[in-house]
Design an enzyme around this catalytic site. Structure first.
Site, mmCIF file in Angstrom:
data_model
loop_
_atom_site.group_PDB
_atom_site.id
_atom_site.type_symbol
_atom_site.label_atom_id
_atom_site.label_comp_id
_atom_site.label_asym_id
_atom_site.label_seq_id
_atom_site.Cartn_x
_atom_site.Cartn_y
_atom_site.Cartn_z
ATOM 1 N N ALA A 72 0.838 -1.205 0.000
ATOM 2 C CA ALA A 72 0.000 0.000 0.000
ATOM 3 C C ALA A 72 0.867 1.247 0.000
ATOM 4 O O ALA A 72 2.034 1.225 0.394
ATOM 5 C CB ALA A 72 -0.928 -0.001 1.214
ATOM 6 N N ASP A 73 0.268 2.330 -0.432
ATOM 7 C CA ASP A 73 0.928 3.632 -0.359
ATOM 8 C C ASP A 73 -0.147 4.696 -0.133
ATOM 9 O O ASP A 73 -1.245 4.603 -0.697
ATOM 10 C CB ASP A 73 1.705 3.936 -1.642
ATOM 11 C CG ASP A 73 2.635 5.118 -1.458
ATOM 12 O OD1 ASP A 73 3.764 4.910 -0.974
ATOM 13 O OD2 ASP A 73 2.234 6.264 -1.770
#
Length: 199
Positions: free
Chosen positions: A78-79
């Protein structure tokens, strides 16, 4: 719940303690592994809202390219980015930049977008989530206090909504609170559930 996923080795490809905490809340077994170092660069013309998904995919590819994907591995990457005035606020490099970011957010509404990638050896699923966060006005004294006590240099936009600054300054959140923390777990749960039922 999610019994269909027990045959997979679920890996959270992130060093974030917040993402670890949030994923733990889904009551699934997983291990946390640091990702290979990648430059978090993206094409200059890429729509700002698409940047976190692009980076989440890059993280998954970095993991795969190092030969770290086994047949049983289910990788979650994720970011998260903060967007205001069409500009992305990532993690601050130092205290001065962190203070500048918080002054920019003070008294205004900004967007928080998290991109999530679920990768199996033969399949990749990706999605993103957007929330709007409104800050009250922050005094210089409050900014200095927060930076001194909490040192939010590992956080996009220089703040953690679950910390002191969230208690005193967040006036409104439109959308997922947990997305602002770094992982939209309600969407992740549904994607994992669907993955388990279809594989």
């Amino acid at each position: 719940m999610l019994d269909n996923l027990k045959k997979y080795k679920i890996v959270l490809g992130s060093q974030s303690p917040r993402r670890k905490e949030l994923l733990s809340g889904l009551d699934i077994r997983f291990e946390q592994k640091a990702m290979p170092d990648i430059a978090e660069d993206y094409p200059a013309g890429l729509d700002r809202e698409k940047v976190p998904l692009y980076l989440a995919r890059m993280k998954a590819e970095a993991y795969r390219s190092k030969g770290m994907m086994q047949d049983s591995t289910l990788l979650i990457t994720a970011d998260t980015v903060v967007i205001i005035d069409g500009t992305i606020l990532g993690k601050p490099q130092d205290r001065e930049e962190a203070a500048r970011m918080l002054r920019t957010l003070s008294g205004r509404t900004h967007q928080v977008v998290t991109g999530v990638c679920i990768s199996h050896r033969w399949e990749t699923r990706a999605f993103s989530c957007s929330s709007l966060v409104t800050f009250a006005h922050l005094s210089d004294e409050e900014i200095d206090y927060y930076l001194e006590r909490y040192r939010p240099y590992d956080k996009a936009g220089s703040y953690g909504i679950q910390e002191w600054i969230g208690y005193i300054a967040i006036q409104r959140v439109e959308g997922s609170f947990y997305n602002v923390m770094g992982l939209p777990v309600h969407l992740l749960y549904n994607e994992l559930k669907d993955f388990g039922e279809s594989n």
